[in-house]
Design a protein around this motif. Sequence first.
Motif, PDB file in Angstrom:
ATOM      1  N   UNK A   1     114.788  20.230  54.252  1.00 37.64           N
ATOM      2  CA  UNK A   1     113.389  19.966  54.579  1.00 37.64           C
ATOM      3  C   UNK A   1     112.986  18.503  54.333  1.00 37.64           C
ATOM      4  N   UNK A   2     113.343  17.894  53.180  1.00 39.98           N
ATOM      5  CA  UNK A   2     112.983  16.477  52.977  1.00 39.98           C
ATOM      6  C   UNK A   2     113.544  15.554  54.053  1.00 39.98           C
ATOM      7  N   UNK A   3     114.781  15.810  54.483  1.00 36.24           N
ATOM      8  CA  UNK A   3     115.400  14.977  55.517  1.00 36.24           C
ATOM      9  C   UNK A   3     114.636  15.084  56.834  1.00 36.24           C
ATOM     10  N   UNK A   4     114.256  16.291  57.207  1.00 35.15           N
ATOM     11  CA  UNK A   4     113.501  16.493  58.441  1.00 35.15           C
ATOM     12  C   UNK A   4     112.150  15.791  58.374  1.00 35.15           C
ATOM     13  N   UNK A   5     111.499  15.874  57.238  1.00 33.91           N
ATOM     14  CA  UNK A   5     110.190  15.213  57.086  1.00 33.91           C
ATOM     15  C   UNK A   5     110.335  13.696  57.168  1.00 33.91           C
ATOM     16  N   UNK A   6     111.380  13.154  56.539  1.00 34.18           N
ATOM     17  CA  UNK A   6     111.606  11.695  56.594  1.00 34.18           C
ATOM     18  C   UNK A   6     111.840  11.234  58.028  1.00 34.18           C
ATOM     19  N   UNK A   7     112.627  11.996  58.784  1.00 34.78           N
ATOM     20  CA  UNK A   7     112.873  11.635  60.192  1.00 34.78           C
ATOM     21  C   UNK A   7     111.576  11.628  60.988  1.00 34.78           C
ATOM     22  N   UNK A   8     110.732  12.632  60.793  1.00 35.68           N
ATOM     23  CA  UNK A   8     109.457  12.686  61.518  1.00 35.68           C
ATOM     24  C   UNK A   8     108.546  11.529  61.111  1.00 35.68           C
ATOM     25  N   UNK A   9     108.540  11.180  59.835  1.00 31.06           N
ATOM     26  CA  UNK A   9     107.714  10.052  59.381  1.00 31.06           C
ATOM     27  C   UNK A   9     108.211   8.733  59.967  1.00 31.06           C
ATOM     28  N   UNK A  10     109.522   8.574  60.080  1.00 29.75           N
ATOM     29  CA  UNK A  10     110.088   7.360  60.690  1.00 29.75           C
ATOM     30  C   UNK A  10     109.661   7.257  62.148  1.00 29.75           C
ATOM     31  N   UNK A  11     109.742   8.371  62.878  1.00 31.48           N
ATOM     32  CA  UNK A  11     109.362   8.365  64.292  1.00 31.48           C
ATOM     33  C   UNK A  11     107.889   8.041  64.461  1.00 31.48           C
ATOM     34  N   UNK A  12     107.032   8.733  63.728  1.00 30.38           N
ATOM     35  CA  UNK A  12     105.588   8.504  63.848  1.00 30.38           C
ATOM     36  C   UNK A  12     105.217   7.108  63.362  1.00 30.38           C
ATOM     37  N   UNK A  13     105.832   6.680  62.255  1.00 28.69           N
ATOM     38  CA  UNK A  13     105.524   5.358  61.716  1.00 28.69           C
ATOM     39  C   UNK A  13     105.927   4.226  62.640  1.00 28.69           C
ATOM     40  N   UNK A  14     107.052   4.377  63.331  1.00 28.52           N
ATOM     41  CA  UNK A  14     107.505   3.330  64.256  1.00 28.52           C
ATOM     42  C   UNK A  14     106.515   3.142  65.398  1.00 28.52           C
ATOM     43  N   UNK A  15     106.046   4.258  65.964  1.00 28.99           N
ATOM     44  CA  UNK A  15     105.084   4.164  67.066  1.00 28.99           C
ATOM     45  C   UNK A  15     103.745   3.612  66.577  1.00 28.99           C
ATOM     46  N   UNK A  16     103.269   4.108  65.428  1.00 31.40           N
ATOM     47  CA  UNK A  16     101.994   3.631  64.902  1.00 31.40           C
ATOM     48  C   UNK A  16     102.055   2.157  64.527  1.00 31.40           C
ATOM     49  N   UNK A  17     103.186   1.724  63.986  1.00 34.66           N
ATOM     50  CA  UNK A  17     103.324   0.306  63.631  1.00 34.66           C
ATOM     51  C   UNK A  17     103.160  -0.578  64.866  1.00 34.66           C
ATOM     52  N   UNK A  18     103.752  -0.151  65.981  1.00 34.25           N
ATOM     53  CA  UNK A  18     103.627  -0.954  67.194  1.00 34.25           C
ATOM     54  C   UNK A  18     102.190  -0.955  67.701  1.00 34.25           C
ATOM     55  N   UNK A  19     101.532   0.203  67.674  1.00 33.85           N
ATOM     56  CA  UNK A  19     100.166   0.301  68.189  1.00 33.85           C
ATOM     57  C   UNK A  19      99.191  -0.482  67.310  1.00 33.85           C
ATOM     58  N   UNK A  20      99.359  -0.394  65.992  1.00 41.42           N
ATOM     59  CA  UNK A  20      98.415  -1.013  65.055  1.00 41.42           C
ATOM     60  C   UNK A  20      98.845  -2.392  64.575  1.00 41.42           C
ATOM     61  N   UNK A  21      99.993  -2.869  65.048  1.00 46.19           N
ATOM     62  CA  UNK A  21     100.527  -4.137  64.556  1.00 46.19           C
ATOM     63  C   UNK A  21      99.611  -5.310  64.907  1.00 46.19           C
ATOM     64  N   UNK A  22      99.393  -6.224  63.962  1.00 47.13           N
ATOM     65  CA  UNK A  22      98.616  -7.438  64.264  1.00 47.13           C
ATOM     66  C   UNK A  22      99.407  -8.445  65.090  1.00 47.13           C
ATOM     67  N   UNK A  23     100.743  -8.271  65.168  1.00 45.87           N
ATOM     68  CA  UNK A  23     101.570  -9.185  65.945  1.00 45.87           C
ATOM     69  C   UNK A  23     101.618  -8.698  67.384  1.00 45.87           C
TER      70      UNK A  23
END
Length: 276
Positions: A1-23
């Motif tokens: 379960x922890x591994x699955x949650x980490x993978x989902x957080x990486x996926x969501x975080x990567x997309x959000x970082x691009x959308x919300x990035x100041x660069x």
Amino acid sequence: MPTAIILLLIAAGSVLFHVLSPWWWTPIASNWRYIDDTIIITFWITGAVFFAVVAFMAYCVLRFRHRDGHKAAYEPENRKLEWWLTGGTGVGVAAMLIPGLFVWHQFVTVPADATEIEVMGQQWRWGFRLPGKDGRMGTADVRHVSADNPLGLNPDDKNGQDDVVIDGGDLHLPLGKPVKVLLRSVDVLHNFYVPEFRAKMDMVPGSVTYFWFTPTRTGTFDVLCAELCGLAHAQMRAQVTVQEEGAYQAWLQQQQTFAQLSGRAKTRTAQDNGAD
């Protein structure tokens, strides 16, 4: 379960970082908003695929984890899944490719009223040439390149005598007028790139490449080389200034023509010979 949650957080975080990035992109200063639109389409398609793949990995980690008393099922192929994956991949690739083809067609279809200018790249400096009063540029060849003729203009071509030559300086352009940029290189691959214009093209030794754009905003913008060209690649910079027509013409009148530069070169040679 922890591994699955980490993978989902990486996926969501990567997309959000691009959308919300100041660069993010610099403000556009040309007609090529189509370039931005195509990049955004590509981002959302590849972002969705990336999220789906990582989410599927998380599902597999959770669904097919080791459990006591549970025996794995061997399923070497799944035709239905293969058809869905093939069809989905084809649709995604087409969705990215088709807009790009339309933009590319516009990118190389130069308006009839575009003014031709030339950009010469060499390690590690820029040279620019603008048409003179006759509105036509003379021919050029790298075999004519010398210290007194850095852009290699043909001295026997009358159309090139009034060409404006800017070696190692900055380029100025009038606001709101289409420009066809002819690109040449003396030595290695270069790439003329102004981020605010969204347009760039490789400069290939022995050939002339081109693109066109229309400046839509006054200001001074950095010229970069977007192709690794050697030790001082990062220092290969200049500036392009977009001005109203009156200010542009005033600047243009202060620049030297090829005939004036050739005359000065001949004068220096005569003086050197006289001193000897």
